[in-house]
Design a protein around this motif. Structure first.
Motif: not given
Ligand code: ZN
Length: 278
Positions: A67-68, A70-71, A142, A146-147
């Protein structure tokens, strides 16, 4: 337009399970990140050389959460997301493992931008590497889901296929995979790919040039052959300590040079009159 490419090296250096089976000829395991990291570093260099900007979404050795990763890419508003991996089948060398390269995009994206980006990279890997090309597939990973930009995940061989496992630590293979990723990314964005050899400095740059002419050899204030630009004369054996570049002036080459005080002049580059030394 300047493009920004987010580069993801897959896993941390010691992420559990992400390694080859024990390789007795090497007396060790190879971690997946040993390959991914090198390719991402080489890829960054290739892309920067070709004028694309990059952001490493997981620099360092730690296992950055997906998640990091991607964000970071989303916040940087990257134009593409590339995640570099090495595949695994069953984690053992004893059963016959598949081999080859495959690329992944998010389900439904084969005919969208991500699919075209994957195809562009895949075309170069297919032409370049000696491996079996397994094609482009869809997966609900993921980093693909999520990108917010076209995202491609590449699996560049199988860790539990012994031949391919050994490729992971070959510098030529790491460089080739990076180069072919870069060529594909450049094609996709219609940016000319600049190879390492194209960018290498010509051999005369930084060297001394001196007159071998039995007389007085003219040098100039400007890239010109005209009397008005004449700066002075060199006796045989005299010259300039540093060549900066070579340019064509009315169809004949001149070296742009610097004297020991940093003043810039121009002198013929013809090897009938001058030679490059040391
Ligand atoms: Zn992986």
């Amino acid at each position: 337009m300047e493009y920004l490419i987010a580069l993801d090296d897959g896993h941390g250096m010691s992420t559990a399970g992400k390694r080859t089976p024990y390789i007795s000829s090497l007396n060790r395991f190879i971690k997946e990140n040993e390959f991914n990291r090198k390719v991402v570093n080489n890829l960054e260099e290739e892309l920067n050389r070709s004028g694309l900007k990059t952001v490493l979404v997981a620099p360092g050795d730690e296992d950055t959460p997906l998640s990091t990763r991607v964000s970071r890419a989303n916040q940087a508003k990257a134009d593409a997301y590339i995640s570099v991996h090495y595949n695994a089948y069953d984690g053992s060398f004893s059963s016959p493992a598949p081999s080859g390269i495959e690329l992944f995009v998010y389900p439904g994206h084969l005919n969208r931008e991500a699919g075209r980006l994957a195809e562009s990279i895949g075309n170069h890997l297919k032409k370049g590497t000696s491996q079996h090309y397994r094609g482009i597939k869809e997966a609900d990973f993921q980093v693909l889901r999520t990108t917010s930009m076209p995202a491609v995940l590449t699996e560049n061989g199988f860790m539990d296929n012994l031949d391919e496992a050994l490729y992971m630590i070959k510098p030529e293979f790491q460089k080739e995979v990076a180069r072919e990723h870069a060529q594909g990314i450049c094609d996709f964005f219609r940016v000319p790919y600049v190879s390492d050899s194209a960018k290498r400095k010509p051999s005369y740059v930084g060297r001394r040039v001196e007159s071998i002419y039995d007389g007085r050899l003219r040098f100039y204030h400007h890239p010109s052959w005209s009397d008005r630009s004449l700066a002075g004369y060199l006796e045989k054996g005299y010259g300039f300590p540093v060549i900066l570049s070579k340019l064509s002036v009315d169809g004949y080459f001149q070296y742009e040079v610097e004297n020991s005080k940093g003043a810039r002049y121009y002198v013929t580059a013809s090897n009938k009159y001058v030679r490059v030394v040391n």
